[in-house]
Design a protein around this motif. Structure first.
Motif, PDB file in Angstrom:
ATOM      1  N   PRO A   2       0.823  -1.216   0.000  1.00 46.69           N
ATOM      2  CA  PRO A   2       0.000   0.000   0.000  1.00 46.69           C
ATOM      3  C   PRO A   2       0.857   1.266   0.000  1.00 46.69           C
ATOM      4  O   PRO A   2       2.040   1.241   0.322  1.00 46.69           O
ATOM      5  CB  PRO A   2      -0.820  -0.124   1.275  1.00 46.69           C
ATOM      6  N   LEU A   3       0.196   2.364  -0.339  1.00 45.69           N
ATOM      7  CA  LEU A   3       0.854   3.643  -0.527  1.00 45.69           C
ATOM      8  C   LEU A   3       0.727   4.496   0.738  1.00 45.69           C
ATOM      9  O   LEU A   3      -0.276   4.431   1.435  1.00 45.69           O
ATOM     10  CB  LEU A   3       0.131   4.346  -1.675  1.00 45.69           C
ATOM     11  N   ALA A   4       1.748   5.301   1.021  1.00 44.26           N
ATOM     12  CA  ALA A   4       1.651   6.309   2.074  1.00 44.26           C
ATOM     13  C   ALA A   4       1.912   7.675   1.458  1.00 44.26           C
ATOM     14  O   ALA A   4       2.743   7.805   0.560  1.00 44.26           O
ATOM     15  CB  ALA A   4       2.655   6.034   3.182  1.00 44.26           C
ATOM     16  N   ILE A   5       1.160   8.658   1.926  1.00 42.93           N
ATOM     17  CA  ILE A   5       1.320  10.030   1.446  1.00 42.93           C
ATOM     18  C   ILE A   5       2.014  10.831   2.543  1.00 42.93           C
ATOM     19  O   ILE A   5       1.524  10.882   3.670  1.00 42.93           O
ATOM     20  CB  ILE A   5      -0.049  10.687   1.185  1.00 42.93           C
ATOM     21  N   ASP A   6       3.146  11.435   2.221  1.00 43.25           N
ATOM     22  CA  ASP A   6       3.818  12.315   3.179  1.00 43.25           C
ATOM     23  C   ASP A   6       3.848  13.721   2.610  1.00 43.25           C
ATOM     24  O   ASP A   6       4.285  13.918   1.472  1.00 43.25           O
ATOM     25  CB  ASP A   6       5.257  11.859   3.434  1.00 43.25           C
ATOM     26  N   GLY A  33      -7.868  11.559   0.373  1.00 44.79           N
ATOM     27  CA  GLY A  33      -6.599  12.165  -0.010  1.00 44.79           C
ATOM     28  C   GLY A  33      -6.441  13.517   0.647  1.00 44.79           C
ATOM     29  O   GLY A  33      -7.197  13.885   1.549  1.00 44.79           O
ATOM     30  N   HIS A 221       4.496   1.446   2.117  1.00 40.93           N
ATOM     31  CA  HIS A 221       4.618   1.301   3.566  1.00 40.93           C
ATOM     32  C   HIS A 221       4.106  -0.066   3.976  1.00 40.93           C
ATOM     33  O   HIS A 221       3.350  -0.715   3.236  1.00 40.93           O
ATOM     34  CB  HIS A 221       3.860   2.400   4.306  1.00 40.93           C
ATOM     35  N   GLU A 223       3.121  -0.362   7.389  1.00 42.88           N
ATOM     36  CA  GLU A 223       2.750  -0.033   8.766  1.00 42.88           C
ATOM     37  C   GLU A 223       1.455  -0.732   9.162  1.00 42.88           C
ATOM     38  O   GLU A 223       0.559  -0.899   8.355  1.00 42.88           O
ATOM     39  CB  GLU A 223       2.565   1.492   8.910  1.00 42.88           C
ATOM     40  N   PRO A 225      -0.821  -0.961  13.054  1.00 41.24           N
ATOM     41  CA  PRO A 225      -2.011  -0.398  12.433  1.00 41.24           C
ATOM     42  C   PRO A 225      -1.698   0.884  11.667  1.00 41.24           C
ATOM     43  O   PRO A 225      -0.611   1.440  11.801  1.00 41.24           O
ATOM     44  CB  PRO A 225      -2.896  -0.102  13.652  1.00 41.24           C
ATOM     45  N   LEU A 226      -2.665   1.336  10.872  1.00 42.33           N
ATOM     46  CA  LEU A 226      -2.500   2.560  10.085  1.00 42.33           C
ATOM     47  C   LEU A 226      -2.714   3.767  10.989  1.00 42.33           C
ATOM     48  O   LEU A 226      -3.831   3.995  11.455  1.00 42.33           O
ATOM     49  CB  LEU A 226      -3.524   2.602   8.956  1.00 42.33           C
ATOM     50  N   ILE A 227      -1.669   4.505  11.236  1.00 39.59           N
ATOM     51  CA  ILE A 227      -1.793   5.688  12.088  1.00 39.59           C
ATOM     52  C   ILE A 227      -1.502   6.925  11.259  1.00 39.59           C
ATOM     53  O   ILE A 227      -0.457   7.016  10.618  1.00 39.59           O
ATOM     54  CB  ILE A 227      -0.838   5.604  13.288  1.00 39.59           C
ATOM     55  N   ARG A 228      -2.438   7.839  11.271  1.00 44.84           N
ATOM     56  CA  ARG A 228      -2.234   9.097  10.569  1.00 44.84           C
ATOM     57  C   ARG A 228      -1.657  10.102  11.559  1.00 44.84           C
ATOM     58  O   ARG A 228      -2.158  10.226  12.682  1.00 44.84           O
ATOM     59  CB  ARG A 228      -3.558   9.609  10.020  1.00 44.84           C
ATOM     60  N   ARG A 229      -0.596  10.777  11.174  1.00 41.12           N
ATOM     61  CA  ARG A 229       0.041  11.741  12.066  1.00 41.12           C
ATOM     62  C   ARG A 229       0.121  13.088  11.387  1.00 41.12           C
ATOM     63  O   ARG A 229       0.414  13.193  10.208  1.00 41.12           O
ATOM     64  CB  ARG A 229       1.454  11.296  12.436  1.00 41.12           C
ATOM     65  N   GLN A 230      -0.122  14.098  12.166  1.00 45.68           N
ATOM     66  CA  GLN A 230      -0.103  15.447  11.614  1.00 45.68           C
ATOM     67  C   GLN A 230       0.545  16.337  12.661  1.00 45.68           C
ATOM     68  O   GLN A 230       0.295  16.179  13.857  1.00 45.68           O
ATOM     69  CB  GLN A 230      -1.561  15.863  11.378  1.00 45.68           C
TER      70      GLN A 230
END
Lengths: 237, 237
Positions: A2-6, A33, A221, A223, A225-230
């Motif tokens: 799967p893809l990760a967006i940074d 997105g 990625h 990862e 679990p999937l954790i979104r960080r901001q």
């Protein structure tokens, strides 16, 4: 995989100016997105700041309502042109990672190019549209790229492109700088931070204009679990 | 010494659910400072996601226009109540660092408390307002604190507060957990990441609900030049 967006944004003010005429916001797209909106208001200081905040406010509202990027750029231009009668301009950029179309889209009314890394190669995509606010029916330059791991996109305001100009340096060729520093292999934070640091250095540590850099990097990625960080770090004067 | 604002958001989905009913956005306030909007839509999955995106869209638009936080919370509630007739609810939080009033303001329609660190002491401020969407004239609970270095504020959705409940653990007392782990001394990223990791651990690594943690930390800084940094990391399923 799967893809990760940074996404990373790094920005600073013109030297000795409290307000930045550049503003940048990141929001989640209702269809999935992210979108980054970057506005560089004409001039610098408080008036430029108010202008850029007003335009980014309109853009963010429309994007959050699900309006497509090209229509947002036209709407923000039309509104500025209607109320300021062609007397005030701004550069206006949207970079979106759109999960519906599985593409990265740069929708630009600016003069600086957007730099793209693909398969280890660096490319500079010119922007021919110019700023919004000055003429009837201004349209954005649109670049659409497949959202694939390894794709990186770097966008910057004109203060970065002209860094060093006022102290007599040669023009800042951002694409060559990124190629020399093997920037395609970097993460988004590192990419944005390095380019901003280099622009500040070229201005002798006293930026001659507001400077904003945006980096969008797609990677694989694993990862779980999937954790979104901001995060936002905002040092005040 | 001047102040720096650090904001971090960490969030994950309910186990085996592609969409999170929690949404979180950070925007710059037109009068200066930042606002974080957190919405936890009723239920989970795609319907909850659409609801929370719609409410956060409205909130972000109003905040970007300069509308005060309390009016935004009332407007978002009124709109939800008008169009969903009291049948759909959501928790709704705004945390703002407002440079005009030099305060940190938590405007909350939720059931979880907000945790505050001040002078090394941890305090849990209860929220008595409940979610939006169910009754006429719902009003938020507002906590306003002076924006001083050393202040930290931690907010989380109810999935964090109830982490571990379904596997028979004792309730998750977040304030005690943060006190034990000396969390007041941590940066915003570390604070948000640790609390989210602990909630996931308490759910046996299979979150029973969407989980969102927001940390806002004020600190002194001596950075020069002033560089604002923002980043988002979004791993996709």
């Amino acid at each position: 995989m799967p893809l990760a967006i940074d996404v990373a944004i790094a920005k600073t003010n013109k030297y000795a100016s409290r307000d930045s005429g550049d503003s940048a916001e990141v929001i989640e797209r209702p269809g999935g997105g992210l979108s980054v909106v970057v506005v560089d208001g004409q001039g610098s200081g408080s008036a430029a700041k108010t202008l850029s905040m007003m335009l980014s406010s309109k853009a963010v509202s429309l994007l959050k309502e699900g309006v497509r990027d090209g229509a947002v750029a036209r709407a923000v231009h039309d509104s500025l042109f209607a109320y300021r009668h062609g007397r005030v301009s701004a550069s206006f950029d949207i970079v979106s990672v759109d999960l519906r179309t599985k593409t990265v889209i740069a929708t630009r009314n600016a003069q600086t190019p957007v730099i793209v890394c693909r398969g280890g190669e660096i490319e500079s995509l010119p922007t021919t549209s110019g700023p919004i606010g000055l003429y009837h029916f201004t349209r954005p330059t649109v670049s659409q790229l497949p959202a694939e791991p390894g794709l990186a996109l770097v966008l910057f305001t004109d203060g970065v492109a002209t860094a060093g100009d006022r102290i007599g340096s040669a023009g800042f060729d951002v694409a060559s700088y990124l190629a020399e520093s093997a920037a395609c292999a970097l993460g988004a934070d590192e990419l944005a931070n390095r380019l901003l640091a280099e622009a500040i250095r070229r201005d002798n540590n006293r930026p001659a204009d507001d400077l904003t850099v945006v980096a969008v990097v797609l990677r694989d990625h694993a990862e779980e679990p999937l954790i979104r960080r901001q995060s936002v770090r905002m040092p005040l004067p």
